[in-house]
Enzyme design. Sequence first.
Site, PDB file in Angstrom:
ATOM      1  N   HIS A   1     -23.612 -56.162  26.130  1.00 51.28           N
ATOM      2  CA  HIS A   1     -24.797 -56.014  26.994  1.00 51.28           C
ATOM      3  C   HIS A   1     -24.722 -56.968  27.918  1.00 51.28           C
ATOM      4  O   HIS A   1     -25.415 -58.069  27.469  1.00 51.28           O
ATOM      5  CB  HIS A   1     -26.115 -55.024  26.607  1.00 51.28           C
ATOM      6  CG  HIS A   1     -27.142 -55.009  27.705  1.00 51.28           C
ATOM      7  ND1 HIS A   1     -28.483 -55.132  27.202  1.00 51.28           N
ATOM      8  CD2 HIS A   1     -27.042 -54.867  28.859  1.00 51.28           C
ATOM      9  CE1 HIS A   1     -29.095 -55.090  28.255  1.00 51.28           C
ATOM     10  NE2 HIS A   1     -28.293 -54.941  29.446  1.00 51.28           N
TER      11      HIS A   1
ATOM     12  N   ASP B   1     -25.953 -59.223  23.033  1.00 51.66           N
ATOM     13  CA  ASP B   1     -26.750 -59.248  24.449  1.00 51.66           C
ATOM     14  C   ASP B   1     -26.457 -60.708  25.087  1.00 51.66           C
ATOM     15  O   ASP B   1     -26.353 -61.800  24.540  1.00 51.66           O
ATOM     16  CB  ASP B   1     -28.423 -59.537  23.993  1.00 51.66           C
ATOM     17  CG  ASP B   1     -28.902 -58.203  23.534  1.00 51.66           C
ATOM     18  OD1 ASP B   1     -29.066 -57.307  24.444  1.00 51.66           O
ATOM     19  OD2 ASP B   1     -29.222 -58.255  22.437  1.00 51.66           O
TER      20      ASP B   1
ATOM     21  N   ASP C   1     -32.752 -49.447  24.877  1.00 45.30           N
ATOM     22  CA  ASP C   1     -32.696 -51.061  24.337  1.00 45.30           C
ATOM     23  C   ASP C   1     -34.127 -51.633  24.580  1.00 45.30           C
ATOM     24  O   ASP C   1     -34.432 -51.755  25.814  1.00 45.30           O
ATOM     25  CB  ASP C   1     -31.778 -51.790  25.082  1.00 45.30           C
ATOM     26  CG  ASP C   1     -31.460 -53.089  24.492  1.00 45.30           C
ATOM     27  OD1 ASP C   1     -32.423 -53.546  23.887  1.00 45.30           O
ATOM     28  OD2 ASP C   1     -30.628 -53.860  25.015  1.00 45.30           O
TER      29      ASP C   1
ATOM     30  N   GLY D   1     -34.194 -59.766  28.404  1.00 45.55           N
ATOM     31  CA  GLY D   1     -34.366 -61.085  28.209  1.00 45.55           C
ATOM     32  C   GLY D   1     -34.591 -61.823  26.820  1.00 45.55           C
ATOM     33  O   GLY D   1     -34.376 -62.892  26.623  1.00 45.55           O
TER      34      GLY D   1
ATOM     35  N   MET E   1     -26.340 -63.341  27.940  1.00 44.79           N
ATOM     36  CA  MET E   1     -27.415 -63.566  29.082  1.00 44.79           C
ATOM     37  C   MET E   1     -27.128 -65.057  29.498  1.00 44.79           C
ATOM     38  O   MET E   1     -26.648 -65.806  28.934  1.00 44.79           O
ATOM     39  CB  MET E   1     -28.830 -63.732  28.287  1.00 44.79           C
ATOM     40  CG  MET E   1     -29.380 -62.635  27.611  1.00 44.79           C
ATOM     41  SD  MET E   1     -30.962 -62.655  27.145  1.00 44.79           S
ATOM     42  CE  MET E   1     -30.989 -61.514  25.863  1.00 44.79           C
TER      43      MET E   1
ATOM     44  N   SER F   1     -29.082 -54.910  17.470  1.00 47.64           N
ATOM     45  CA  SER F   1     -28.857 -56.310  18.349  1.00 47.64           C
ATOM     46  C   SER F   1     -28.826 -57.532  17.434  1.00 47.64           C
ATOM     47  O   SER F   1     -29.729 -57.609  16.740  1.00 47.64           O
ATOM     48  CB  SER F   1     -29.865 -56.205  19.279  1.00 47.64           C
ATOM     49  OG  SER F   1     -29.973 -57.562  19.934  1.00 47.64           O
TER      50      SER F   1
ATOM     51  N   MET G   1     -26.385 -58.986  30.598  1.00 50.30           N
ATOM     52  CA  MET G   1     -27.262 -59.436  31.470  1.00 50.30           C
ATOM     53  C   MET G   1     -27.176 -60.593  32.341  1.00 50.30           C
ATOM     54  O   MET G   1     -27.493 -61.720  31.791  1.00 50.30           O
ATOM     55  CB  MET G   1     -28.683 -59.540  30.677  1.00 50.30           C
ATOM     56  CG  MET G   1     -29.217 -58.172  29.914  1.00 50.30           C
ATOM     57  SD  MET G   1     -30.463 -58.321  28.756  1.00 50.30           S
ATOM     58  CE  MET G   1     -29.325 -58.511  27.385  1.00 50.30           C
TER      59      MET G   1
ATOM     60  N   MET H   1     -33.388 -49.476  29.884  1.00 46.55           N
ATOM     61  CA  MET H   1     -33.807 -50.400  29.300  1.00 46.55           C
ATOM     62  C   MET H   1     -35.301 -50.171  29.241  1.00 46.55           C
ATOM     63  O   MET H   1     -35.910 -49.757  30.096  1.00 46.55           O
ATOM     64  CB  MET H   1     -33.699 -51.799  30.424  1.00 46.55           C
ATOM     65  CG  MET H   1     -32.489 -52.596  30.383  1.00 46.55           C
ATOM     66  SD  MET H   1     -32.083 -53.040  28.594  1.00 46.55           S
ATOM     67  CE  MET H   1     -33.128 -54.172  28.243  1.00 46.55           C
TER      68      MET H   1
END
Length: 220
Positions: free
Chosen positions: A64, A33, A173, A140, A35, A8, A66, A135
């Site tokens: 990914h 990631d 993850d 976060g 977000m 990541s 989120m 997860m």
Amino acid sequence: MSIRINPSVLNCDFMRIGEELDRIADADRAHIDVMDNHFVPNLTFGPSMVEQMARRSPIPLDAHLMITDADRHAVAFAEAGAESVTFHLEAAQAPVRLARELRKAGAQVGVALRPATPVEPLLDILGEFDMVLVMTVEPGFGGQSFLDSMLPKIRRVREAISAANLELSVQVDGGIKRETIGRAAEAGADVFVAGSAVYSVDDAAAEIAALRRLAAEHSH
């Protein structure tokens, strides 16, 4: 099962993102990631940043998402060049339709579950996906500890995939490092997202190799 290590970039030095991507050239994919500060309390990249990373990265991108309202925004990340796009089951109104739209846009499709989300709603639609992401921390932030309470869930997902005679990857993850990767592999995971474990050491390539070896030793 072929073991894949997807570091990541959440834990890398964003001011030197190109070189940081080069550091993980031995990995299988770079895990991005995304977000939105709504679905999770953190804010990272949009599609234009992902597009720049896709052009620069020596390995394919594993995005990914989120984000809330995945139905509306996820396809933009496939169009930006991510080889694989994972959205959260909790954030999609029509997961089957979204999976098909992502595939039409040229991406492989993953579906993610937060720690408190049960596996059962997924079971009848597993065939729509290429990967399930379990997860192993609350999404976060990077650097959190692996939740061992997720091991039975990883096992249930792997058993459901086998029972349906499907070919899906199981990604984990959160808190993945040398001490935890074996347990996750034993439970049935075959794709591992490691952030701080890879980016906090001087020799990222050696760490990726060590993680791959440990996972292979414990996988079925």
